[in-house]
Design a protein around this motif. Structure first.
Motif, PDB file in Angstrom:
ATOM      1  N   ASP A   1     -64.903   5.005 -53.417  1.00 28.44           N
ATOM      2  CA  ASP A   1     -64.075   6.153 -53.060  1.00 28.44           C
ATOM      3  C   ASP A   1     -63.372   5.849 -51.734  1.00 28.44           C
ATOM      4  OD1 ASP A   1     -62.958   8.483 -52.215  1.00 28.44           O
ATOM      5  OD2 ASP A   1     -64.761   9.718 -52.459  1.00 28.44           O
ATOM      6  N   PRO A   2     -62.044   5.655 -51.763  1.00 27.75           N
ATOM      7  CA  PRO A   2     -61.343   5.288 -50.520  1.00 27.75           C
ATOM      8  C   PRO A   2     -61.378   6.397 -49.468  1.00 27.75           C
ATOM      9  CG  PRO A   2     -59.806   5.479 -52.386  1.00 27.75           C
ATOM     10  CD  PRO A   2     -61.173   5.711 -52.931  1.00 27.75           C
TER      11      PRO A   2
ATOM     12  N   THR B   1     -64.040   8.119 -48.475  1.00 28.78           N
ATOM     13  CA  THR B   1     -65.271   8.173 -47.682  1.00 28.78           C
ATOM     14  C   THR B   1     -65.318   6.947 -46.775  1.00 28.78           C
ATOM     15  OG1 THR B   1     -66.488   6.898 -49.313  1.00 28.78           O
ATOM     16  CG2 THR B   1     -66.530   9.294 -49.558  1.00 28.78           C
TER      17      THR B   1
ATOM     18  N   ASP C   1     -69.162   3.635 -46.065  1.00 28.34           N
ATOM     19  CA  ASP C   1     -69.365   2.298 -46.620  1.00 28.34           C
ATOM     20  C   ASP C   1     -68.491   1.276 -45.878  1.00 28.34           C
ATOM     21  OD1 ASP C   1     -67.145   3.658 -47.514  1.00 28.34           O
ATOM     22  OD2 ASP C   1     -67.132   2.785 -49.513  1.00 28.34           O
TER      23      ASP C   1
ATOM     24  N   ASN D   1     -69.368  -0.757 -50.872  1.00 31.52           N
ATOM     25  CA  ASN D   1     -68.147  -0.030 -51.233  1.00 31.52           C
ATOM     26  C   ASN D   1     -68.529   1.009 -52.273  1.00 31.52           C
ATOM     27  OD1 ASN D   1     -65.655   0.920 -52.058  1.00 31.52           O
ATOM     28  ND2 ASN D   1     -64.690  -1.092 -51.996  1.00 31.52           N
ATOM     29  N   ASP D   2     -68.383   2.271 -51.931  1.00 26.61           N
ATOM     30  CA  ASP D   2     -68.791   3.327 -52.873  1.00 26.61           C
ATOM     31  C   ASP D   2     -67.707   3.631 -53.898  1.00 26.61           C
ATOM     32  OD1 ASP D   2     -66.937   4.691 -51.412  1.00 26.61           O
ATOM     33  OD2 ASP D   2     -68.322   6.170 -50.588  1.00 26.61           O
TER      34      ASP D   2
HETATM   35 CA    CA Z   1     -65.495   4.522 -49.375  1.00 24.17          CA
END
Ligand code: CA
Ligand code: CA
Ligand code: CA
Length: 533
Positions: free
Chosen positions: A84-85, A87, A90, A81-82
């Motif tokens: 950032d919703p 992107t 991930d 999970n990076d």
């Molecule tokens: Ca993301």
């Protein structure tokens, strides 16, 4: 004669029933149940919709020693999970459970030498602190594996105990001489220098004497150490075996003592740090898990994975959702705040993809069910790319197949025997039909409608076809209808035409079409409909 024998037996039970260590407990099971009744997971698990299990030595390495390590996990957080919703490179999970990372002589590290340190092969305590900080930055909670049933044979406590040094002799289940009346089952009692110690799993894992208040204090101290560092949750290993029937003298109420031990520990942890999340391994049926409903926030649901796997292999859904509901109800009837943790397989079981003989289609349906269930589903690392593996244990824990280069970040401590041909992460991320992409999309769906999928209601519906499973997921705001074809051939289900008329597909696998009260599904197709008001 019979009566005399029964009488003697009862007398024997009465005489033999007193545990040797004094029971130092301030609260009974009933008092503890009452004190724990109000702990609600909902706030703790806000925005935690999916968890991911990491077997550290096999996950990723940050250096050239081919052993997975803490920095390797840090390097892969953006994969999980990076943060950032927007992107979607991930997976989108929000919690990781790390199997043990403490100093140990084995690769699996369930035999712990030091409960308050990191195995030097995995890194340092500073690395771990960095992992916590980097995970938290991305909205990922970190759950540590707590092994309180046993220590390593070479743990300083056990070494001292074998030398006869107190207080450590009393730290373990040690007997100078085994009385056959006290312990009729003797298989798990091992002999060391004339003394007997209890070790159910393996002779190198002597079991702690959890009746000893000093041991309980050590356990609280260890728990505090990791809570103070910022860990978000614990996974309790071998929890059912904390009190084994042949570990304590005949007549000891082992279930009661086990419940008392775990509930006391849970209350201590909750009072110290209420936001801690506690998941436990009671490897048993829902029926036998039921008494533990207040002992943990959640337990791994072993029945769920078994039912899904066998139903898909048979090609008939077997009313598994109704059975699942009945199972979870056994726990929520006792504790309305109890949350379910479904999973397919873990590091102690043959991998789900091998149980499906490599069928990606079956694996996709299984993932579809798992990720639309209430509660907190756990994904075992590599499951999302269909890694294979059949016991012995090393083979169900093969290196995560990041890429094909074993000299890279791949933790190649152990060969790919089963996974030599498994498509790697890079290939699957580039393929819109891959299992990885399917997992990613399902997690995204769950994250988008988390209130409904994590916390909403579940209800099985009949589609008049034993291969076509249908169920609702709903709450006050949304209603979803999930339909899956368990069979390797086209199937037709039947349902309410008025409901079908209000459907809007929001997730589709394979080919699905509705015609009045009929739903046509291609082999192992699956669909999630939103039901519009
Ligand atoms: Ca993301
Ligand atoms: Ca390494
Ligand atoms: Ca035990």
């Amino acid at each position: 004669m019979k009566k005399i024998l029964v009488g003697l037996l009862i007398l024997g039970l009465v005489l033999g029933c007193t545990p040797k260590e004094p029971v130092n407990t301030s609260k009974t099971v009933d008092e503890l149940r009452l004190a724990l009744a109000d702990y609600d997971l909902k706030e703790i698990l806000e925005d935690v919709n999916v968890a991911y299990q990491i077997f550290p030595i096999s996950f990723a390495t940050s250096d050239t020693d081919r052993l997975g390590d803490i920095r390797g996990i840090i390097n892969k957080l953006d994969y999980l999970n990076d943060g950032d919703p927007d992107t979607d490179t991930d997976l989108g999970i929000q919690a990781i459970w790390l199997t043990p990372i403490y100093p140990s002589q084995t690769y699996h590290k369930y035999d712990i030498l030091d409960y308050k340190a990191i195995d030097p092969k995995f890194g340092t305590l500073d690395d771990f602190k960095e992992l916590l900080a980097e995970a938290h930055k991305r909205g990922i909670k970190v759950i540590l594996d707590m092994v309180f049933n046993h220590t390593a044979y070479d743990h300083p406590w056990f070494k001292a105990a074998l030398k006869g040094e107190q207080p450590y002799v009393s730290y373990y289940r040690i007997e100078e001489k085994l009385d056959l009346q006290e312990y009729p089952t003797r298989n798990a009692w091992k002999n060391a220098g004339g003394k007997f110690y209890y070790a159910w799993f393996w002779e190198k894992m002597p079991e702690l004497n959890l009746e000893n208040e000093a041991v309980r204090e050590e356990i609280r101290d260890i728990s505090k150490f990791w809570m103070d560092l910022g860990v978000d949750g614990f996974r309790f290993d071998a929890a059912k075996h904390a009190y084994n029937p042949d570990e304590y003298p005949v007549g000891t109420p082992v279930l009661e003592r086990n419940l008392q031990f775990w509930m006391e520990l849970r209350l201590f942890i909750k009072e110290y740090k209420p936001e801690m999340f506690l998941v436990s391994e009671i490897w048993d049926t829902a029926q036998n898990q039921a008494p533990y409903a207040h002992a943990y926030d959640t337990m791994f649901n072993f029945d769920f994975g078994e039912m899904v796997i066998s139903a898909l292999n048979v090609g008939n859904h077997g009313n598994l959702i109704q059975k699942h509901l009945d199972n979870v109800k056994r726990l929520t009837d006792r504790n309305p705040n109890y949350v379910d943790s479904p999973f397919l397989t873990n590091h102690d079981q043959n991998r789900v993809m091998s149980l499906f003989a490599g069928s990606v289609d079956k694996a996709k349906i299984a993932a579809g069910l798992l990720l639309t269930m209430p509660g907190l589903p756990f994904i075992y690392y590599g499951e999302e790319i269909g890694m294979l593996g059949v016991k012995p244990d090393e083979r169900i824990r093969e290196p995560m197949r990041w890429n094909d280069d074993i000299t890279s970040e791949v933790a190649y401590w152990n060969q790919w025997i089963y996974n030599w041909e498994t498509p790697n992460v890079i290939e699957q991320q580039a393929d819109e039909n891959s299992l990885w992409t399917h997992y990613r999309d399902l997690i995204k769906l769950r994250n988008t409608y988390a209130d409904t999928f994590v916390w909403g209601e579940l209800e099985q519906v009949t589609m008049r076809n034993s291969s076509v499973l249908g169920y609702y997921r709903f709450d006050e705001n949304n209603r979803f209808l999930v339909v899956a074809n368990f069979y390797n051939g086209p199937m037709v289900g039947e349902f309410d035409a008025e409901v079908f008329a209000k459907t809007e597909p929001i997730f589709t696998l394979g080919e699905v079409s509705i015609d009045a009260d009929k739903i046509n599904l291609s082999p192992r197709a699956m669909v999630v409909y939103r039901i519009n008001p």
